[in-house]
Design a protein around this motif. Structure first.
Motif, PDB file in Angstrom:
ATOM      1  N   LYS A   2       0.811  -1.218   0.000  1.00 38.17           N
ATOM      2  CA  LYS A   2       0.000   0.000   0.000  1.00 38.17           C
ATOM      3  C   LYS A   2       0.839   1.260   0.000  1.00 38.17           C
ATOM      4  O   LYS A   2       0.369   2.311  -0.434  1.00 38.17           O
ATOM      5  N   VAL A   7       0.839   2.702  -6.101  1.00 39.22           N
ATOM      6  CA  VAL A   7      -0.436   2.727  -5.396  1.00 39.22           C
ATOM      7  C   VAL A   7      -0.787   4.166  -5.018  1.00 39.22           C
ATOM      8  O   VAL A   7      -1.935   4.594  -5.167  1.00 39.22           O
ATOM      9  N   ARG A  11      -3.968   6.343  -6.272  1.00 49.61           N
ATOM     10  CA  ARG A  11      -4.843   6.992  -5.301  1.00 49.61           C
ATOM     11  C   ARG A  11      -4.977   8.483  -5.605  1.00 49.61           C
ATOM     12  O   ARG A  11      -6.049   9.059  -5.457  1.00 49.61           O
ATOM     13  N   HIS A  17     -10.984   2.371  -3.354  1.00 48.54           N
ATOM     14  CA  HIS A  17     -10.300   1.275  -2.667  1.00 48.54           C
ATOM     15  C   HIS A  17     -10.438  -0.054  -3.399  1.00 48.54           C
ATOM     16  O   HIS A  17      -9.490  -0.828  -3.468  1.00 48.54           O
ATOM     17  N   MET A  21      -7.323  -2.283  -4.955  1.00 47.21           N
ATOM     18  CA  MET A  21      -7.040  -3.668  -4.585  1.00 47.21           C
ATOM     19  C   MET A  21      -7.048  -4.592  -5.796  1.00 47.21           C
ATOM     20  O   MET A  21      -6.154  -5.413  -5.952  1.00 47.21           O
ATOM     21  N   ILE A  25      -2.956  -3.560  -6.622  1.00 46.43           N
ATOM     22  CA  ILE A  25      -2.205  -4.316  -5.614  1.00 46.43           C
ATOM     23  C   ILE A  25      -2.245  -5.817  -5.879  1.00 46.43           C
ATOM     24  O   ILE A  25      -1.216  -6.488  -5.826  1.00 46.43           O
TER      25      ILE A  25
END
Length: 115
Positions: A2, A7, A11, A17, A21, A25
């Protein structure tokens, strides 16, 4: 993962979110997890066989390569195949899983052309 820059970059451009993910990620974590699973499976097979060979593994009605090898050592001079084939099967499975893990690692790091 994160705290990685990609990432943080996702963002900052407004990714929620769930998208972080699933799209950012997870693909970067999936490769090492697959490789680790292949190597842990080989260690689990060898550990179970070693414990069963020593008599500390699963109980006798349950088949185990370690029990087969332990039973085969008493007949080694009269019937060599009694212990040879369980050992061969275990060796082939462990080598196959190791090769699968190394190939998955090469594919995930270098891509298909890196083979």
């Amino acid at each position: 993962e994160k705290k990685r820059e990609y990432v943080l970059a996702s963002r900052t451009i407004g990714a929620n979110h769930t998208r972080l993910m699933v799209r950012t990620i997870l693909p970067n974590c999936l490769g090492p997890l697959i490789v680790q699973a292949a190597f842990v499976a080989t260690w689990a097979i060898l550990l179970e066989a070693a414990l069963s060979f020593l008599g500390l593994g699963v109980k006798p009605p349950t088949p185990s390569w370690g029990q087969m090898l332990s039973a085969g050592k008493t007949y080694l001079y009269r019937a060599w195949w009694y212990g040879f084939f369980p050992g061969l099967a275990m060796t082939l499975v462990v080598l196959s899983l190791n090769t699968l893990g190394e190939t998955a690692q090469r594919i995930l790091v270098r891509g298909w052309r890196g083979l």
